[in-house]
Write an enzyme that holds these catalytic residues in place. Structure first.
Site, PDB file in Angstrom:
ATOM      1  N   LYS A   1     -12.565   4.748  -0.796  1.00 33.29           N
ATOM      2  CA  LYS A   1     -12.857   3.288  -1.385  1.00 33.29           C
ATOM      3  C   LYS A   1     -14.336   3.456  -2.277  1.00 33.29           C
ATOM      4  O   LYS A   1     -15.307   4.105  -1.822  1.00 33.29           O
ATOM      5  CB  LYS A   1     -13.201   2.392  -0.274  1.00 33.29           C
ATOM      6  CG  LYS A   1     -11.928   2.350   0.784  1.00 33.29           C
ATOM      7  CD  LYS A   1     -10.771   1.926   0.371  1.00 33.29           C
ATOM      8  CE  LYS A   1      -9.536   2.012   1.354  1.00 33.29           C
ATOM      9  NZ  LYS A   1      -8.238   1.973   0.858  1.00 33.29           N
TER      10      LYS A   1
ATOM     11  N   SER B   1       0.880  -1.198   0.055  1.00 33.12           N
ATOM     12  CA  SER B   1       0.118  -0.026  -0.127  1.00 33.12           C
ATOM     13  C   SER B   1       0.838   1.213  -0.032  1.00 33.12           C
ATOM     14  O   SER B   1       0.389   2.373  -0.670  1.00 33.12           O
ATOM     15  CB  SER B   1      -0.877   0.130   1.263  1.00 33.12           C
ATOM     16  OG  SER B   1      -2.042  -0.898   0.908  1.00 33.12           O
TER      17      SER B   1
ATOM     18  N   CYS C   1      -2.235   0.451   9.687  1.00 34.68           N
ATOM     19  CA  CYS C   1      -1.404  -0.946   9.850  1.00 34.68           C
ATOM     20  C   CYS C   1      -1.356  -1.880   8.671  1.00 34.68           C
ATOM     21  O   CYS C   1      -2.412  -1.491   7.962  1.00 34.68           O
ATOM     22  CB  CYS C   1      -2.032  -1.771  11.014  1.00 34.68           C
ATOM     23  SG  CYS C   1      -1.786  -1.230  12.533  1.00 34.68           S
ATOM     24  N   PRO C   2      -0.195  -2.211   8.195  1.00 35.71           N
ATOM     25  CA  PRO C   2       0.811  -2.494   9.018  1.00 35.71           C
ATOM     26  C   PRO C   2       1.854  -1.372   8.834  1.00 35.71           C
ATOM     27  O   PRO C   2       2.947  -1.410   9.602  1.00 35.71           O
ATOM     28  CB  PRO C   2       1.431  -3.641   8.343  1.00 35.71           C
ATOM     29  CG  PRO C   2       0.934  -3.845   6.919  1.00 35.71           C
ATOM     30  CD  PRO C   2      -0.303  -3.135   6.873  1.00 35.71           C
TER      31      PRO C   2
ATOM     32  N   ASP D   1      -4.676   2.496  14.673  1.00 33.72           N
ATOM     33  CA  ASP D   1      -5.138   1.141  14.107  1.00 33.72           C
ATOM     34  C   ASP D   1      -5.164   0.301  15.362  1.00 33.72           C
ATOM     35  O   ASP D   1      -4.282   0.410  16.130  1.00 33.72           O
ATOM     36  CB  ASP D   1      -4.071   0.810  13.061  1.00 33.72           C
ATOM     37  CG  ASP D   1      -5.038  -0.084  11.947  1.00 33.72           C
ATOM     38  OD1 ASP D   1      -5.629  -1.160  12.564  1.00 33.72           O
ATOM     39  OD2 ASP D   1      -5.064  -0.026  10.745  1.00 33.72           O
TER      40      ASP D   1
END
Ligand SMILES: C[S@@+](CC[C@H](N)C(=O)[O-])C[C@H]1O[C@@H](n2cnc3c(N)ncnc32)[C@H](O)[C@@H]1O
Length: 363
Positions: A309, A191, A224-225, A243
């Site tokens: 999203k 990401s 995260c991560p 998170d």
């Protein structure tokens, strides 16, 4: 029939078509979009051929959402034979009026699809003889000149091609409008490329300096991560990473990251404000847009970069509805903002939004 040709991510043709129809329709550049699902491109056919230049310079591609590249089409070959493709392109061009005295660069393009992959090698090889021939016919400058408009020869398949041009300052400088980034091996997630793509391609050099100040503070909601936090830490920023999941040890060890296992919708910045808010939480786009607006309006964050999203349907409408509410809240403030929304190459079913506060009214 002339058209504006837009490249896009395969599967996003109807969203790109809706965006172009809205953009050009509002400016009375009347026409209609034509697209095929999963083809990776859309044509917006213009009723009035004389409006091609106006349409091409109406909006820089970097200020649109779904198009990766915008090209003004002035010649089409619908049935391209296997032999002497260079000659066939030259013949087609001999019948049209040149939109420019000459072009500085030739780009031979193909769609970002499985079929496009089979065309890539051919397109690479074809570029050299075509460039030589186009130079001889006076279509291209004798030496490559990146200051001039670019000529594009686009192959949707081996059997057809489209010739058009893009204008410097309005087009993407990247081949096919795709900026590929190398995955940094020490990042905790892929990401990270989404945020890097946004930082490099959506912010000017001046904006990057302003937003990513070394020693500045950021909040990362849904961290995260830690791929996004990684980009900020790499630039020397202190990050509050929010998170319930765990942040990569490598990031915690930098001493620049504070991890808070908290809900991103109720978290408040530790020192009352930060330079930059980033957010990659998988949530309803209108909820995220509202949250981003709250932080900017309250001055909890000076700037914001986040993903919205996307649903499976009505994606263009969903984005514009979420953004128009947010922008109207920002417009009511005394501050000025530069807002961009892009469906980046490294995005999947999401768009990236950058909001840079440009006024001096920063507290
Ligand atoms: C797409 S992942 C983020 C990936 C991250 N940007 C990276 O580069 O590694 C989305 C994250 O948002 C977190 N998340 C979702 N809803 C949240 C909420 N309400 N509060 C905090 N985190 C949330 C999830 O736990 C998940 O880790």
């Amino acid at each position: 029939m002339t058209s504006i040709l837009a490249y896009c991510r395969p599967g996003y043709e109807s969203d790109t078509a809706n965006e172009l129809a809205t953009l050009y329709g509002e400016k009375e550049l009347f026409g209609y979009p034509v697209s095929t699902s999963n083809s990776g491109f859309v044509h917006y056919n213009l009723f009035d051929e004389n409006q091609l230049k106006h349409a091409l310079t109406l909006r820089a591609v970097n200020e649109t959402i779904f198009p990766r590249q915008l090209i003004g089409v002035f010649a089409k070959i619908d049935t391209l034979g296997k032999d002497d493709r260079v000659g066939q392109v030259l013949d087609a061009l001999s019948e049209v009026e040149k939109p420019k005295a000459e072009f500085g660069v030739l780009e031979v393009d193909y769609p970002d699809t499985e079929e496009g992959k089979t065309l890539a090698k051919f397109c690479r090889k074809f570029t050299v003889p075509l460039r030589v021939a186009l130079r001889q016919k006076g279509w291209l400058t004798a030496k490559e000149n990146t200051q001039k408009a670019k000529l594009h020869v686009f192959f949707p398949s081996f059997e057809s091609c489209v010739v058009g041009y893009s204008e410097k300052g309005y087009a993407s400088p990247a081949h096919l409008g795709i900026c590929r980034l190398k995955f940094p091996a020490d990042s905790p997630s892929r990401s990270t490329l989404k945020l890097e793509d946004a930082l490099v391609n959506m912010l000017s050099a001046k904006e990057q300096n302003k937003v990513l100040r070394s020693g500045g503070r950021a909040v990362d909601l849904g961290a995260c991560p830690g791929g996004w936090t990684y980009q900020l830490v790499k630039r020397g920023m202190y990050v509050e990473a929010i998170d319930n999941g765990a942040v990569a040890d490598s990031l915690m060890q930098t001493g620049l990251v504070e991890h808070h296992a908290a809900d991103g919708f109720s978290y408040k910045p530790q020192f009352g404000r930060v330079d930059l808010l980033v957010c990659d939480m998988i949530e309803q786009p209108d909820r995220v847009a509202k949250l981003m607006g709250d932080w900017l309006v309250k001055h909890w964050a000076t700037h914001a970069i986040f993903n919205l999203k996307l649903p499976m349907k009505r994606r263009y409408e969903t984005v514009t509805e979420a953004m128009s509410l947010l922008v109207s809240r920002l417009d009511a403030l005394n501050d000025a903002f530069t807002v961009k929304v892009r469906h980046l190459y490294h995005d999947r079913d999401e768009v990236t939004v950058t909001i840079v506060r440009t006024s001096d009214d920063e507290v």
